[in-house]
Design a protein around this motif. Structure first.
Motif, PDB file in Angstrom:
ATOM      1  N   ARG A   2       5.479  -0.842  -0.734  1.00  0.00           N
ATOM      2  CA  ARG A   2       4.505   0.288  -0.985  1.00  0.00           C
ATOM      3  C   ARG A   2       3.993   0.523   0.362  1.00  0.00           C
ATOM      4  N   PHE A   3       3.668  -0.485   1.192  1.00  0.00           N
ATOM      5  CA  PHE A   3       2.957  -0.328   2.325  1.00  0.00           C
ATOM      6  C   PHE A   3       3.868   0.370   3.290  1.00  0.00           C
ATOM      7  N   LEU A   7       3.597   3.688   5.147  1.00  0.00           N
ATOM      8  CA  LEU A   7       3.508   3.774   6.838  1.00  0.00           C
ATOM      9  C   LEU A   7       4.622   4.715   7.367  1.00  0.00           C
TER      10      LEU A   7
END
Length: 139
Positions: A2-3, A7
């Motif tokens: 998810r990060f 990003l």
């Protein structure tokens, strides 16, 4: 994961804003060559910022690619749909055969399939050792 997605979206937004800021000048977008446009009548050109022309070209290219792939893979989807219908038909046929041939049972199989009721009461009442235990042999 998810990060990384977040990003990537942030980096993409920064790049798109940078491209938009660097290409703000207005350009004339013509639908037809200059000589042909005058014979068709009307104004076949529009003034747009360059970044908008770039973004629209990318979006149009992605849409064209999506439609191309959808049409190219139509036969694969049709074959999968046909195979799925065939599998469903065969499963119904197998289910019918199981029902039709399950009634005349063999007596030995019926005895083996019969649930063992009262097995716990028989093991406690028997005089022999319980299964799984080791006792010295009788003399």
């Amino acid at each position: 994961m998810r990060f990384l997605r977040l990003l990537f979206i942030i980096l993409l937004a920064i790049v798109l804003v940078a491209v938009a800021l660097a290409n703000r000048e207005t350009v004339t977008l013509n639908a037809f060559p200059a000589n042909l446009g005058q014979y068709l009548g009307g104004k076949w050109s529009v003034d747009l910022p360059l970044f908008l022309v770039i973004f629209l070209a990318v979006a149009f290219g992605m849409l064209a690619g999506l439609i191309w792939e959808y049409l190219r893979e139509a036969h694969v989807r049709r074959e999968a749909r046909n195979r799925s219908a065939e599998v469903a038909r065969l499963e119904r046929e197998v289910g019918g055969l199981r029902e039709r041939h399950a009634n005349p049972r063999d007596e030995v199989l019926a005895i083996l399939d019969k649930p063992k009721t009262g097995a716990a009461s028989q093991s406690t009442a028997s005089a022999g050792p319980a299964s799984g235990t080791t006792l010295p042999a009788a003399r």
